[in-house]
Design a protein around this motif. Structure first.
Motif, PDB file in Angstrom:
ATOM      1  N   ALA A 152       0.839  -1.204   0.000  1.00 23.55           N
ATOM      2  CA  ALA A 152       0.000   0.000   0.000  1.00 23.55           C
ATOM      3  C   ALA A 152       0.872   1.250   0.000  1.00 23.55           C
ATOM      4  O   ALA A 152       0.605   2.205  -0.737  1.00 23.55           O
ATOM      5  CB  ALA A 152      -0.924  -0.002   1.211  1.00 23.55           C
ATOM      6  N   PHE A 153       1.920   1.237   0.800  1.00 22.20           N
ATOM      7  CA  PHE A 153       2.797   2.415   0.868  1.00 22.20           C
ATOM      8  C   PHE A 153       3.467   2.682  -0.472  1.00 22.20           C
ATOM      9  O   PHE A 153       3.470   3.816  -0.969  1.00 22.20           O
ATOM     10  CB  PHE A 153       3.857   2.217   1.956  1.00 22.20           C
ATOM     11  CG  PHE A 153       4.791   3.382   2.111  1.00 22.20           C
ATOM     12  CD1 PHE A 153       4.492   4.426   2.975  1.00 22.20           C
ATOM     13  CD2 PHE A 153       5.974   3.455   1.372  1.00 22.20           C
ATOM     14  CE1 PHE A 153       5.337   5.517   3.103  1.00 22.20           C
ATOM     15  CE2 PHE A 153       6.825   4.539   1.493  1.00 22.20           C
ATOM     16  CZ  PHE A 153       6.513   5.570   2.360  1.00 22.20           C
ATOM     17  N   LEU A 154       4.016   1.650  -1.082  1.00 24.03           N
ATOM     18  CA  LEU A 154       4.764   1.826  -2.332  1.00 24.03           C
ATOM     19  C   LEU A 154       3.861   2.189  -3.502  1.00 24.03           C
ATOM     20  O   LEU A 154       4.322   2.763  -4.493  1.00 24.03           O
ATOM     21  CB  LEU A 154       5.570   0.561  -2.645  1.00 24.03           C
ATOM     22  CG  LEU A 154       6.746   0.293  -1.683  1.00 24.03           C
ATOM     23  CD1 LEU A 154       7.324  -1.093  -1.909  1.00 24.03           C
ATOM     24  CD2 LEU A 154       7.828   1.352  -1.830  1.00 24.03           C
ATOM     25  N   SER A 155       2.573   1.863  -3.387  1.00 30.27           N
ATOM     26  CA  SER A 155       1.634   2.253  -4.442  1.00 30.27           C
ATOM     27  C   SER A 155       0.988   3.601  -4.158  1.00 30.27           C
ATOM     28  O   SER A 155       0.082   4.033  -4.875  1.00 30.27           O
ATOM     29  CB  SER A 155       0.562   1.172  -4.631  1.00 30.27           C
ATOM     30  OG  SER A 155      -0.177   0.975  -3.442  1.00 30.27           O
ATOM     31  N   GLY A 156       1.451   4.276  -3.097  1.00 33.65           N
ATOM     32  CA  GLY A 156       0.988   5.626  -2.808  1.00 33.65           C
ATOM     33  C   GLY A 156      -0.296   5.718  -2.013  1.00 33.65           C
ATOM     34  O   GLY A 156      -0.856   6.815  -1.871  1.00 33.65           O
ATOM     35  N   ARG A 157      -0.764   4.600  -1.448  1.00 32.24           N
ATOM     36  CA  ARG A 157      -1.993   4.640  -0.651  1.00 32.24           C
ATOM     37  C   ARG A 157      -1.636   4.947   0.812  1.00 32.24           C
ATOM     38  O   ARG A 157      -1.833   4.146   1.720  1.00 32.24           O
ATOM     39  CB  ARG A 157      -2.735   3.311  -0.789  1.00 32.24           C
ATOM     40  CG  ARG A 157      -3.304   3.102  -2.195  1.00 32.24           C
ATOM     41  CD  ARG A 157      -4.149   1.852  -2.315  1.00 32.24           C
ATOM     42  NE  ARG A 157      -3.352   0.643  -2.381  1.00 32.24           N
ATOM     43  CZ  ARG A 157      -3.420  -0.376  -1.535  1.00 32.24           C
ATOM     44  NH1 ARG A 157      -4.260  -0.314  -0.506  1.00 32.24           N
ATOM     45  NH2 ARG A 157      -2.665  -1.436  -1.690  1.00 32.24           N
ATOM     46  N   TYR A 158      -1.137   6.160   0.997  1.00 35.28           N
ATOM     47  CA  TYR A 158      -0.621   6.556   2.302  1.00 35.28           C
ATOM     48  C   TYR A 158      -1.703   6.621   3.366  1.00 35.28           C
ATOM     49  O   TYR A 158      -1.473   6.242   4.521  1.00 35.28           O
ATOM     50  CB  TYR A 158       0.076   7.919   2.202  1.00 35.28           C
ATOM     51  CG  TYR A 158       1.233   7.950   1.240  1.00 35.28           C
ATOM     52  CD1 TYR A 158       2.240   6.988   1.302  1.00 35.28           C
ATOM     53  CD2 TYR A 158       1.337   8.946   0.265  1.00 35.28           C
ATOM     54  CE1 TYR A 158       3.315   7.021   0.427  1.00 35.28           C
ATOM     55  CE2 TYR A 158       2.418   8.980  -0.618  1.00 35.28           C
ATOM     56  CZ  TYR A 158       3.394   8.022  -0.535  1.00 35.28           C
ATOM     57  OH  TYR A 158       4.457   8.053  -1.401  1.00 35.28           O
ATOM     58  N   LEU A 159      -2.877   7.104   3.016  1.00 34.94           N
ATOM     59  CA  LEU A 159      -3.939   7.216   4.019  1.00 34.94           C
ATOM     60  C   LEU A 159      -4.366   5.839   4.505  1.00 34.94           C
ATOM     61  O   LEU A 159      -4.701   5.668   5.682  1.00 34.94           O
ATOM     62  CB  LEU A 159      -5.138   7.981   3.456  1.00 34.94           C
ATOM     63  CG  LEU A 159      -6.192   8.392   4.498  1.00 34.94           C
ATOM     64  CD1 LEU A 159      -5.593   9.335   5.540  1.00 34.94           C
ATOM     65  CD2 LEU A 159      -7.400   9.047   3.815  1.00 34.94           C
ATOM     66  N   SER A 160      -4.336   4.853   3.628  1.00 35.89           N
ATOM     67  CA  SER A 160      -4.663   3.486   4.026  1.00 35.89           C
ATOM     68  C   SER A 160      -3.682   2.984   5.079  1.00 35.89           C
ATOM     69  O   SER A 160      -4.074   2.382   6.087  1.00 35.89           O
ATOM     70  CB  SER A 160      -4.642   2.567   2.798  1.00 35.89           C
ATOM     71  OG  SER A 160      -4.797   1.215   3.183  1.00 35.89           O
ATOM     72  N   VAL A 161      -2.391   3.243   4.857  1.00 33.50           N
ATOM     73  CA  VAL A 161      -1.369   2.837   5.832  1.00 33.50           C
ATOM     74  C   VAL A 161      -1.555   3.598   7.136  1.00 33.50           C
ATOM     75  O   VAL A 161      -1.483   3.027   8.229  1.00 33.50           O
ATOM     76  CB  VAL A 161       0.042   3.084   5.257  1.00 33.50           C
ATOM     77  CG1 VAL A 161       1.109   2.686   6.279  1.00 33.50           C
ATOM     78  CG2 VAL A 161       0.240   2.305   3.958  1.00 33.50           C
ATOM     79  N   PHE A 162      -1.822   4.886   7.037  1.00 35.08           N
ATOM     80  CA  PHE A 162      -2.055   5.729   8.213  1.00 35.08           C
ATOM     81  C   PHE A 162      -3.221   5.194   9.048  1.00 35.08           C
ATOM     82  O   PHE A 162      -3.111   5.034  10.268  1.00 35.08           O
ATOM     83  CB  PHE A 162      -2.335   7.162   7.748  1.00 35.08           C
ATOM     84  CG  PHE A 162      -2.738   8.116   8.842  1.00 35.08           C
ATOM     85  CD1 PHE A 162      -1.779   8.750   9.624  1.00 35.08           C
ATOM     86  CD2 PHE A 162      -4.079   8.402   9.085  1.00 35.08           C
ATOM     87  CE1 PHE A 162      -2.151   9.633  10.632  1.00 35.08           C
ATOM     88  CE2 PHE A 162      -4.452   9.283  10.085  1.00 35.08           C
ATOM     89  CZ  PHE A 162      -3.477   9.899  10.870  1.00 35.08           C
TER      90      PHE A 162
END
Length: 313
Positions: A152-162
């Protein structure tokens, strides 16, 4: 900082707006700090401090209750011939071994840390990760080491990781309102770039991480001095911006006293003496303790005893 995490686009703008990492400068500073010479009484102090910062770890499929109890005994008295040797900071195990470790450490100041959230790959649904965390906390874990979703982080889904980190943080809360400390593992070897490590550091701290941790110890590239230095800089900058203090834990590949002292020098020179404390800096290690004990014995006796005179983990 609430506006920063209000949406995926806002979080992305913030993280990509962080200053780019000067890789040459970072690596040069790490090399310079690692060249410091620490001897005599300062070395003795550093060895005892490093021992007190160790999360003594066993994370193998072949772990048994007996092995965990033996590791706990070693954590309590690392050198049975010298009761002045400090105990370690924590024993780190899988969730199903938390109860065993907790019982073995009863009456000591040593914490029980447990990996969770489908460690080490993190490839599971959020409900499974939360159940994994809750199970460890219910068994008595004082600290939870979670892994982020690197995909998720590497695909730019930062809010999901957050949001996932926030959810795990909530799962660390016990019924009485107290909470296990949360260490967030990035797996720096998979994040690949220094810029990604800086972004992951800020992302985890914004989500409420008590500690940020370099790696699981299960991949080819684990803790390095440059990426730990970068995380220490992020912790320093976060405290200056937000007023919240966060710990750092390098893990994997730190095996010698010489290496451990390099990290302690880097901590002191980057975030200051107040981070030279097990509450704010840890080593995730299994074999490091043996080398520290051998070097400690050499300082006290003048003789290097060798690995046959320390217990095998």
């Amino acid at each position: 900082m609430a506006d920063v995490t209000s949406s995926d686009s806002a979080l992305r703008r913030f993280l990509h707006g962080l200053p780019g990492v000067d890789a040459v400068g970072l690596e040069a500073r790490a090399a310079m700090l690692s060249s410091r010479s620490i001897k005599t009484t300062a070395k003795a102090y550093a060895i005892d401090l490093a021992i007190s910062m160790i999360d003594l770890t066993t994370l193998e499929g072949a772990d048994t209750p007996g092995k965990v109890r033996a590791l706990c005994a070693k954590g309590i008295h690392p050198d049975p011939t010298d009761r002045g040797t400090p105990h370690v900071a924590a024993i780190c195990v899988y969730p199903d071994m938390v109860k065993t470790a907790k019982e073995a450490l009863q009456g000591t100041a040593i914490s029980v840390a447990s990996v969770a959230t489908a460690f080490p790959a993190g490839r599971a649904s959020l409900p499974v990760k939360l159940a994994d965390t809750a199970d460890a906390v219910a068994a008595g874990a004082d600290e939870i080491d979670m892994v982020i979703d690197r995909g998720a982080f590497l695909s730019g889904r930062y809010l999901s990781v957050f949001e996932e980190i926030k959810a795990v943080k909530l799962a660390c809360v016990r019924p009485d309102g107290t909470a296990a400390h949360l260490k967030v593992i990035f797996e720096n070897g998979e994040l690949s770039t220094y810029d990604n490590i800086r972004r992951a550091s800020w992302l985890a701290m914004l989500a409420g991480a008590d500690f940020i941790k370099t790696s699981t110890g299960k991949v080819a590239v684990n803790a390095t001095l440059p990426n730990t230095l970068l995380m220490l800089e992020a912790v320093r900058d976060f405290r200056e911006s937000v007023g919240v203090k966060v710990g750092v834990k390098p893990a994997g590949g730190i095996r010698t006293t010489k290496d451990a002292i390099k990290y302690l020098v880097t901590v002191n020179e980057t975030v200051g003496e107040e981070w030279l404390d097990p509450h704010w800096f840890r080593f995730g290690a299994s074999s490091l303790l043996n080398d520290l004990l051998m070097q400690r014995q050499k300082l006290s006796t003048g003789r290097y005893s060798g690995p046959d005179y320390v217990t095998v983990d």
